[in-house]
Design an enzyme around this catalytic site. Structure first.
Site, PDB file in Angstrom:
ATOM      1  N   LYS A  40      -0.655  -7.721   2.960  1.00 49.17           N
ATOM      2  CA  LYS A  40      -1.144  -6.978   1.802  1.00 49.17           C
ATOM      3  C   LYS A  40      -2.072  -7.872   0.978  1.00 49.17           C
ATOM      4  CE  LYS A  40       1.256  -3.868  -0.441  1.00 49.17           C
ATOM      5  NZ  LYS A  40       0.775  -2.539   0.017  1.00 49.17           N
ATOM      6  N   LEU A  70       0.283  -2.001   8.129  1.00 47.59           N
ATOM      7  CA  LEU A  70       1.174  -2.650   7.182  1.00 47.59           C
ATOM      8  C   LEU A  70       2.613  -2.266   7.504  1.00 47.59           C
ATOM      9  CD1 LEU A  70       1.159  -4.279   4.421  1.00 47.59           C
ATOM     10  CD2 LEU A  70       1.624  -2.053   3.397  1.00 47.59           C
ATOM     11  N   GLU A  95      -3.105   3.781  10.403  1.00 45.00           N
ATOM     12  CA  GLU A  95      -2.368   4.101   9.181  1.00 45.00           C
ATOM     13  C   GLU A  95      -3.323   4.801   8.221  1.00 45.00           C
ATOM     14  OE1 GLU A  95      -1.015   0.413   7.524  1.00 45.00           O
ATOM     15  OE2 GLU A  95      -3.026  -0.429   7.384  1.00 45.00           O
ATOM     16  N   TYR A 140      -0.446  -9.016  -2.621  1.00 48.54           N
ATOM     17  CA  TYR A 140       0.237  -8.215  -3.626  1.00 48.54           C
ATOM     18  C   TYR A 140       1.322  -7.384  -2.984  1.00 48.54           C
ATOM     19  CZ  TYR A 140      -1.774  -3.742  -2.107  1.00 48.54           C
ATOM     20  OH  TYR A 140      -2.085  -2.621  -1.384  1.00 48.54           O
TER      21      TYR A 140
END
Length: 281
Positions: A143, A199, A175, A33
């Site tokens: 993702k 990411l 993260e 996504y």
């Protein structure tokens, strides 16, 4: 429309949409996504988000059911159908619809889009964080739809009265549950390198560009928990918040020592957001 759901060409209000139970998303989380915001019915960072979306799909060997230009035009058309000019723009692709079998099925992938009203989070909101051991698998750079570790970490943050959770592997900070995290120290902007542990955030990329514009030295290298707590400023970034100042981690005050650089970065990234989503743009 108040909200909009799209599934392989069918459009409706999200709470009225239905998808097959054997869509691979339902039984395997087998898809990827991406998400961003729209303001004034203009999508922010469209090119970066679509590029990352296609890259994630390629890394999982999911054949896309459309081209990049086709997807961009579809998203532009769909956001105009929602009443609110300010929207959360979410899109995903799953490996298709087939009876449950771990091996890849034949057939076309399924494209989803969901649009809901949402404004940009105020960039001057100060946020509180907690740290959480990063127990996710080594595909954090994709993702994927498999977000259970992030969901559990976000819930821990909520129960602790915080806004986000900071993942770490041992002493290395990676993260956040749904954001990137960076620091300012001694006038230098530091953010984790693009490896399989984080990411490649589009807001993170915009911050690096802002540093170049402002002449702020920037390095992409890992930093530790102790360096996080000792930073002059702690910055949380995402497409929904751009560049927020963290003021507390695990109940301890952090940052607050380089407000001038932080505000300069916020001004640049917010200006770019407003320029890209201006009604006349």
């Amino acid at each position: 429309m108040k909200t909009l759901g799209y599934y392989n060409g069918t459009i409706g209000e999200i709470d009225q949409m239905m998808v097959p139970m054997n869509d691979r998303a339902c039984v395997f989380g087998d898809g990827v996504y991406d998400a961003t915001l729209a303001a004034n019915h203009k999508i922010y960072g469209m090119d970066e988000h679509v590029d990352r979306f296609f890259n994630s799909a390629a890394l999982l060997e999911i054949p896309m059911p459309c081209t990049k230009p086709e997807l961009k035009q579809l998203l532009r058309d769909l956001v105009k159908k929602v009443d609110s000019p300010d929207q959360f723009v979410y899109f995903q692709v799953t490996r298709g619809t087939a009876m449950r079998n771990h091996s890849f099925p034949e057939g076309k992938a399924n494209l989803w889009v969901m649009l809901t009203p949402r404004k940009l989070t105020p960039i001057d909101k100060q946020v509180k964080l907690i740290t959480v051991e990063d127990n996710r698998f080594y595909l954090c750079n994709i993702k994927t739809l498999n977000l259970i570790p992030s969901v559990l970490a976000s819930q821990k943050a909520t129960l602790a009265g915080c806004d986000e959770a900071v993942f770490h592997r041992g002493d290395r900070v990676t993260e956040c549950a749904h954001s990137n995290i960076s620091i300012l120290k001694d006038g230098v902007f530091r953010t984790a390198p693009l490896d399989r542990l984080i990411l490649p955030g589009t807001a993170r990329k915009r911050l690096l560009e802002a540093c170049a514009q402002l002449g702020i030295p920037a390095v992409e290298e890992a930093f530790t928990l102790s360096e996080l707590f000792d930073a002059d400023e702690v910055i949380v970034s995402s497409s929904g918040s751009l560049c927020q100042q963290a003021v507390e981690i695990d109940g301890k005050p952090v940052g607050g020592r380089d407000g001038e650089r932080l505000r300069a970065l916020q001004k640049v990234v917010l200006g770019r957001f407003e320029a890209e989503t201006c009604p006349d743009a």
